[in-house]
Design a protein around this motif. Structure first.
Motif, short mmCIF file in Angstrom:
data_model
loop_
_atom_site.label_atom_id
_atom_site.label_comp_id
_atom_site.label_asym_id
_atom_site.label_seq_id
_atom_site.Cartn_x
_atom_site.Cartn_y
_atom_site.Cartn_z
N ASP A 38 -4.16 5.28 -8.70
CA ASP A 38 -3.52 4.13 -8.06
C ASP A 38 -2.39 3.55 -8.89
O ASP A 38 -1.48 2.93 -8.32
CB ASP A 38 -4.57 3.05 -7.76
CG ASP A 38 -5.45 3.43 -6.58
OD1 ASP A 38 -5.34 4.58 -6.09
OD2 ASP A 38 -6.28 2.59 -6.15
N ILE A 45 0.39 3.31 -5.99
CA ILE A 45 0.67 1.99 -5.41
C ILE A 45 2.16 1.65 -5.47
O ILE A 45 2.75 1.29 -4.45
CB ILE A 45 -0.20 0.90 -6.06
CG1 ILE A 45 -1.65 1.04 -5.60
CG2 ILE A 45 0.33 -0.49 -5.72
CD1 ILE A 45 -2.63 0.12 -6.30
N PRO A 46 2.82 1.75 -6.62
CA PRO A 46 4.26 1.41 -6.63
C PRO A 46 5.09 2.35 -5.77
O PRO A 46 6.03 1.91 -5.10
CB PRO A 46 4.65 1.51 -8.11
CG PRO A 46 3.57 2.32 -8.75
CD PRO A 46 2.33 2.04 -7.98
N LYS A 93 4.17 4.01 -3.04
CA LYS A 93 3.99 3.72 -1.61
C LYS A 93 4.55 2.35 -1.23
O LYS A 93 5.03 2.15 -0.10
CB LYS A 93 2.52 3.83 -1.23
CG LYS A 93 2.02 5.28 -1.26
CD LYS A 93 0.65 5.43 -0.66
CE LYS A 93 0.27 6.91 -0.59
NZ LYS A 93 -1.01 7.15 0.11
N ALA A 94 4.52 1.41 -2.15
CA ALA A 94 5.08 0.09 -1.87
C ALA A 94 6.60 0.16 -1.71
O ALA A 94 7.19 -0.52 -0.87
CB ALA A 94 4.71 -0.89 -2.97
N LEU A 95 7.23 1.01 -2.52
CA LEU A 95 8.68 1.09 -2.53
C LEU A 95 9.25 2.14 -1.59
O LEU A 95 10.33 1.97 -1.04
CB LEU A 95 9.18 1.37 -3.96
CG LEU A 95 8.96 0.27 -4.99
CD1 LEU A 95 9.21 0.80 -6.39
CD2 LEU A 95 9.89 -0.91 -4.69
N PHE A 150 7.42 4.24 0.99
CA PHE A 150 6.39 4.83 1.85
C PHE A 150 6.96 5.78 2.90
O PHE A 150 6.43 6.87 3.13
CB PHE A 150 5.58 3.74 2.55
CG PHE A 150 4.41 4.29 3.32
CD1 PHE A 150 3.24 4.63 2.67
CD2 PHE A 150 4.49 4.49 4.70
CE1 PHE A 150 2.16 5.16 3.37
CE2 PHE A 150 3.42 5.02 5.40
CZ PHE A 150 2.25 5.36 4.73
N HIS A 191 1.78 10.79 2.80
CA HIS A 191 0.91 9.97 3.64
C HIS A 191 -0.19 10.87 4.20
O HIS A 191 -0.14 12.10 4.05
CB HIS A 191 1.69 9.29 4.77
CG HIS A 191 2.45 10.21 5.67
ND1 HIS A 191 1.85 11.18 6.46
CD2 HIS A 191 3.79 10.33 5.91
CE1 HIS A 191 2.76 11.83 7.15
NE2 HIS A 191 3.94 11.36 6.83
#
Length: 344
Positions: free
Chosen positions: A275, A279-280, A282-284, A286, A305
């Motif tokens: 993660d 996390i970064p 997919k946040a930026l 995706f 994805h």
């Protein structure tokens, strides 16, 4: 674009789980081939279900059956080339064993063709690991499967998540967070950093890759107050890599590594667990994130994805990451071909 496309071996696409969003996104990618600047590709298996997926999504995507990968170059202008007769009904959002068996066949055949040089590489649509396990798939994910099929140890295949502004690598992947400290070692970090540095130079054209290595603990351990892994494992790895001429820095605190300014200072961030890397990204990124497997003798990418069974067949899945995965695979393949030509 046409002359360049005709000079390159086509890319193979595995269709992923037929009940997920993979089939409709493959059709959408073909429909957007010109605006997305995609070179020729072909899908493996599922001609009928791909036709159904295109109809369900209301996208104009004729299916062209081919008997050989080389036929994909000419067929690509007319429709989506599909190799193989294996098929299953299109049941979006309702995965079953027959679909998982087709997904596994498509993946295995895509790898085989790439290893034989009959395709320039492969882009893999998302699979459901739990469904694959029901039909005998014994690997944690597609990355581990690819390593085994290519005759490599699991740690020789490295997962990188890449988007327009960020590349991240989880050094430990599919494991419990509680197990991460015991899985980390100086040797593991050095081994994967070498693979990453070589791949960024060979496949991405980054002559001297800059690697930012994250800490494991808050504040990168804050000089041992919040954990000793930085002192005992990560710092020695960085020192070894720098002695070898690899531009490695850190340990960087995870909460500061992904700010806009920090991202300008490195080409890839090496993270200690799943993660921390995903996390970064997919946040930026995706809708444009790509999963790339580094260290293989073949090119492999995948949209970052999952199967998204809940929206499959509803026409709302974004094709951006699929198009990006296809585009990136072709770009990496082109660089490898250029490097091979230069060294022959």
């Amino acid at each position: 674009m046409t002359s360049h496309a005709q000079s390159q071996t086509p890319l193979a696409l595995s269709i992923g789980d037929p009940a997920g969003i993979g089939p409709e996104l493959i059709c959408e990618a073909w429909a957007q081939r010109q605006s997305a600047q995609l070179l020729p590709f072909f899908a493996i298996g599922g001609a009928g279900l791909l036709a159904s997926a295109a109809k369900q999504r209301e996208v104009d995507c004729p299916i062209i059956a081919i008997a050989d990968p080389a036929e994909a170059i000419d067929a690509f202008a007319l429709g989506l080339p599909v190799l193989g007769r294996e098929d299953t009904p299109y049941t979006p959002g309702q995965p079953d064993d027959a679909g998982a068996a087709l997904a596994l066949h498509s993946l295995a055949e895509a790898v085989r063709l790439a290893l034989l040089g009959l395709s320039s590489g492969l882009a893999t649509a998302p699979v459901a690991k739990a469904q694959l396990a029901k039909v005998g798939f014994e690997f944690p994910g597609q990355t581990e499967f690819l390593a085994a099929v290519c005759g490599l140890a699991p740690d020789d295949a490295v997962m990188m998540l890449a988007g327009p502004s960020l590349k991240t690598i989880p050094l430990t992947v599919h494991c419990a967070l509680a197990d991460v400290p015991s899985l980390l070692s100086t040797d593991l970090i050095c081994h994967k950093a070498r693979i990453i540095s070589d791949a960024l130079a060979r496949d991405f054209g980054i002559e001297c890759p800059r690697l930012a290595i994250a800490g494991l603990n808050p504040h990168a351990g804050e000089d041992g107050r919040f954990g000793r892994e930085e002192k005992t494992i990560i710092e020695p790895a960085i020192a070894t890599l720098r002695e070898e001429g690899i531009d490695a820095t850190g340990p960087h605190p995870g909460d500061a590594l992904f700010t806009p300014r920090a991202r300008q200072s490195y080409d890839a961030a090496l993270c200690m667990y799943h993660d921390q890397a995903l996390i970064p990204l997919k946040a930026l990124e995706f809708d444009e994130g790509v999963n790339v497997t580094l260290g293989l003798p073949i090119i492999r990418t995948s949209p970052d994805h999952g199967t998204a069974f809940d929206i499959a067949g509803k026409g709302v899945a974004d094709p951006g990451a699929m198009c990006a995965a296809i585009r990136m695979a072709n770009a990496c393949a082109s660089r490898r071909q250029q490097n091979q030509a230069y060294h022959t």
